[in-house]
Design a protein around this motif. Structure first.
Motif, mmCIF file in Angstrom:
data_model
loop_
_atom_site.group_PDB
_atom_site.id
_atom_site.type_symbol
_atom_site.label_atom_id
_atom_site.label_comp_id
_atom_site.label_asym_id
_atom_site.label_seq_id
_atom_site.Cartn_x
_atom_site.Cartn_y
_atom_site.Cartn_z
ATOM 1 N N ARG A 425 0.249 -1.191 -0.020
ATOM 2 C CA ARG A 425 -0.579 0.022 -0.259
ATOM 3 C C ARG A 425 1.171 1.059 0.112
ATOM 4 O O ARG A 425 0.922 1.785 -0.189
ATOM 5 N N GLU A 426 1.465 1.898 0.817
ATOM 6 C CA GLU A 426 2.568 2.884 0.817
ATOM 7 C C GLU A 426 3.765 2.831 -0.221
ATOM 8 O O GLU A 426 3.443 4.283 -0.492
ATOM 9 N N GLY A 427 3.827 2.153 -0.874
ATOM 10 C CA GLY A 427 4.675 2.297 -1.797
ATOM 11 C C GLY A 427 3.389 2.735 -2.951
ATOM 12 O O GLY A 427 4.054 3.791 -4.029
ATOM 13 N N LEU A 429 -0.039 4.767 -2.566
ATOM 14 C CA LEU A 429 0.226 5.457 -2.097
ATOM 15 C C LEU A 429 0.846 6.860 -2.402
ATOM 16 O O LEU A 429 1.069 8.107 -2.822
ATOM 17 N N LYS A 430 2.624 6.352 -2.407
ATOM 18 C CA LYS A 430 3.403 7.510 -2.051
ATOM 19 C C LYS A 430 4.101 8.214 -3.414
ATOM 20 O O LYS A 430 5.049 8.862 -3.684
ATOM 21 N N GLN A 431 3.758 7.427 -4.244
ATOM 22 C CA GLN A 431 3.766 7.723 -5.761
ATOM 23 C C GLN A 431 2.311 8.113 -6.399
ATOM 24 O O GLN A 431 2.491 9.071 -6.771
ATOM 25 N N PRO A 434 0.886 11.878 -4.764
ATOM 26 C CA PRO A 434 1.011 13.178 -5.392
ATOM 27 C C PRO A 434 1.209 13.154 -6.901
ATOM 28 O O PRO A 434 1.498 14.754 -6.865
ATOM 29 N N SER A 449 -7.690 8.734 -0.010
ATOM 30 C CA SER A 449 -6.729 8.771 0.440
ATOM 31 C C SER A 449 -6.363 6.724 0.828
ATOM 32 O O SER A 449 -4.675 6.938 1.309
ATOM 33 N N ARG A 451 -5.731 5.293 3.532
ATOM 34 C CA ARG A 451 -5.367 5.003 4.809
ATOM 35 C C ARG A 451 -6.479 4.761 5.723
ATOM 36 O O ARG A 451 -7.005 5.273 6.902
ATOM 37 N N ASN A 481 -0.726 13.429 6.253
ATOM 38 C CA ASN A 481 0.751 13.017 6.299
ATOM 39 C C ASN A 481 1.141 12.522 8.009
ATOM 40 O O ASN A 481 2.249 11.818 7.718
ATOM 41 N N TYR A 482 0.572 12.727 8.703
ATOM 42 C CA TYR A 482 0.922 11.910 10.520
ATOM 43 C C TYR A 482 0.157 11.110 11.025
ATOM 44 O O TYR A 482 -0.286 12.197 12.220
ATOM 45 N N ARG A 513 7.152 11.121 12.733
ATOM 46 C CA ARG A 513 6.456 9.502 13.229
ATOM 47 C C ARG A 513 7.060 8.949 13.637
ATOM 48 O O ARG A 513 7.906 8.879 14.279
#
Length: 515
Positions: A425-427, A429-431, A434, A449, A451, A481-482, A513
């Motif tokens: 998932r994070e891989g 979303l980080k693309q 943005p 989003s 999450r 983001n946090y 974080r």
């Protein structure tokens, strides 16, 4: 812009996130804006359905507990009277081997049979010893479970329950999402409670929660939407999106209307958003996101609430004698969640499947249960027989008796139910997020989003609020983001006391974080 309507900020979706964005834009009284939704009423995945017999069911288990003062203020403005709300102390149990074990299971193994207590303690001791020498982070949710609870509790509860919820094995999930959602057991207290045969106290941010007196959870969001000007809302058929042109910054609606925008806050499922954009690169990227569907089942019964049910709120079911993972005694949340006792309803079936001796309408009282069942490609469901299987599961778990009279049933499938925190998932979303933001598209919300750790109603609302603040004032989007910071319990009282503009890019240090 060559469009029928032009605004500075367009908001797609009138669930909590979209309403949070619209509410903040309205307060800022700066850019022009419009909110659209294909549904006639606000609420999205926090809406409420009403059966023909008058039983209310939310879209899954929703209660109000909050990390933000701003959120509290907005819903209190929408429902300001004292009798608009009920406040409850959570009473939750896990059904295990015919027992009701107080939630959380891992803190209350003192309630288990002796042989299971021994197995659980063995695992906890092994896990505590292994954690001392571990020099790496858990690689997945399953490894986190083993380090926190050991094999005993993992096999009794954590693995089977989480598979029933997420519809994927725990080995395919990451563990960064956990935060305050899963209780890590205190081994000393667990052992002490076993020896003294004591029950652990209530745990978690929702140990006390609020629920609206009338109209279910959806009533909150209808009331919030009613605080916004009518001319800035397009709901129903005139608000259904068919295409998003990110190059021209134009959204096309089903009725042919086009809306030009400078910034777009989208709460659409992000996988469906990129499909509507026709951007093949982003469509391919979004295929790395996984989700499960949710079936919500409602059963309305005649009779006084049984003593065995009492004041229970929601209940967990890790075993395979029922298809549902959670049951909510929805009639306990508000006396208006079901018909009043003097309403006459016919019995449609006996719980054991037999026909009633009479279908003549009779008075109540009535009570109700709401069930949730997950489904995915890794966990198929017999949809045609699911209602029948759930009623049998209620009998198997002694929630209802075979001779109980059922006066109403409800079944609705929600294709996007849970955004799964998979290893990938994070891989993605980080693309993905943005790249969308570079196109002036702010994809936010439970499935915007993606999450889950910031997917509660308060989080979702603030994702919209903070997106609006970022667009207008450059404020930091803390919730997006946090998530660890906003969920850390010692920060609960912070609740953005200075308002959503408290954290700005210019000079405010950002929280790190949690490690």
């Amino acid at each position: 812009m060559c469009a029928d309507i032009n605004v500075d900020v367009l908001v797609i979706g009138a669930g909590p996130t979209g309403l949070g964005a619209a509410k903040r834009l309205h307060q800022l009284n700066g850019p022009s804006w419009l909110i659209i939704d294909s549904n006639e009423k606000a609420g999205g995945l926090a809406s409420t359905d009403v059966t023909p017999e008058g039983f209310l069911y939310d879209v899954g288990g929703h209660v109000i507990f909050s990390h933000y003062k701003y959120f509290d203020d907005c819903i209190d403005e929408a429902l300001p009277k004292e009798d608009d709300w009920y406040t409850h102390q959570r009473i939750s149990y896990v059904r295990y081997k015919g027992l009701w074990v107080p939630y959380p299971f891992q803190n209350n193994i003192s309630m288990l049979p002796k042989e299971d207590q021994v197995e659980a303690l063995d695992g906890l001791i092994d896990a505590s010893l292994e954690v001392r020498v571990a020099n790496t982070k858990p690689k997945d949710f399953d490894e986190w479970i083993m380090r926190m609870t050991g094999a005993g509790i993992a096999n009794m509860f954590m693995r089977p329950y989480n598979y029933k919820v997420w519809a994927v094995p725990t080995t395919k999930m990451q563990c960064q999402w956990l935060g305050e959602r899963v209780a890590a057991p205190d081994v000393k207290n667990v052992v002490k409670n076993v020896v003294l045969n004591k029950v652990a106290g209530n745990w978690g941010p929702n140990a006390t929660f609020r629920f609206p007196a009338r109209d279910g959870t959806g009533g909150i969001w209808i009331a919030v939407a009613n605080t916004l000007p009518d001319e800035k809302k397009r709901f129903g058929k005139k608000g259904e999106v068919t295409k998003v042109d990110a190059t021209k910054k134009v959204v096309t609606l089903k009725d042919g209307t086009t809306i030009g925008y400078e910034k777009l806050i989208s709460t659409m499922n992000v996988d469906q958003l990129v499909e509507s954009m026709g951007n093949q690169e982003l469509v391919t990227l979004s295929k790395g996101l996984f989700y499960s569907s949710t079936h919500v089942i409602g059963v309305g019964l005649r009779g006084a609430r049984p003593e065995r049910i009492g004041d229970k709120c929601w209940l967990y079911f890790p075993e395979d004698n029922c298809p549902f993972y959670r049951a909510t005694i929805f009639s306990n949340y508000s006396p208006y969640n079901q018909p009043q006792a003097d309403v006459k309803l016919p019995t449609i079936q006996i719980a054991n499947g037999s026909k009633p001796t009479s279908t003549e309408p009779k008075e109540g009282p009535y009570w109700s249960i709401m069930l949730e069942v997950s489904q995915s490609s890794m966990k198929p469901v017999d949809e045609a027989n699911l209602l029948k299987d759930c009623i049998q599961g209620l009998i198997n778990t002694e929630m209802i008796k075979p001779e109980d009279e059922i006066v109403s049933t409800y079944h609705r499938k929600f294709d996007h139910g849970y955004p799964t925190p998979t290893l990938e998932r994070e891989g993605v979303l980080k693309q993905l997020l943005p790249k969308l933001q570079d196109l002036d598209i702010y994809s936010r919300g439970r499935f915007g989003s993606w999450r889950y750790e910031v997917g509660n109603q308060d989080h979702s609302f603030m994702l919209g609020v903070e997106a609006a603040d970022h667009i207008v004032n450059g404020a930091v989007e803390l919730t997006l983001n946090y998530p660890d910071f906003v969920n850390t319990r010692q920060n609960t009282e912070r609740r953005l006391d200075q308002g959503p503009l408290a954290a700005k890019r210019n000079g405010t240090s950002l929280p790190s974080r949690s490690k």
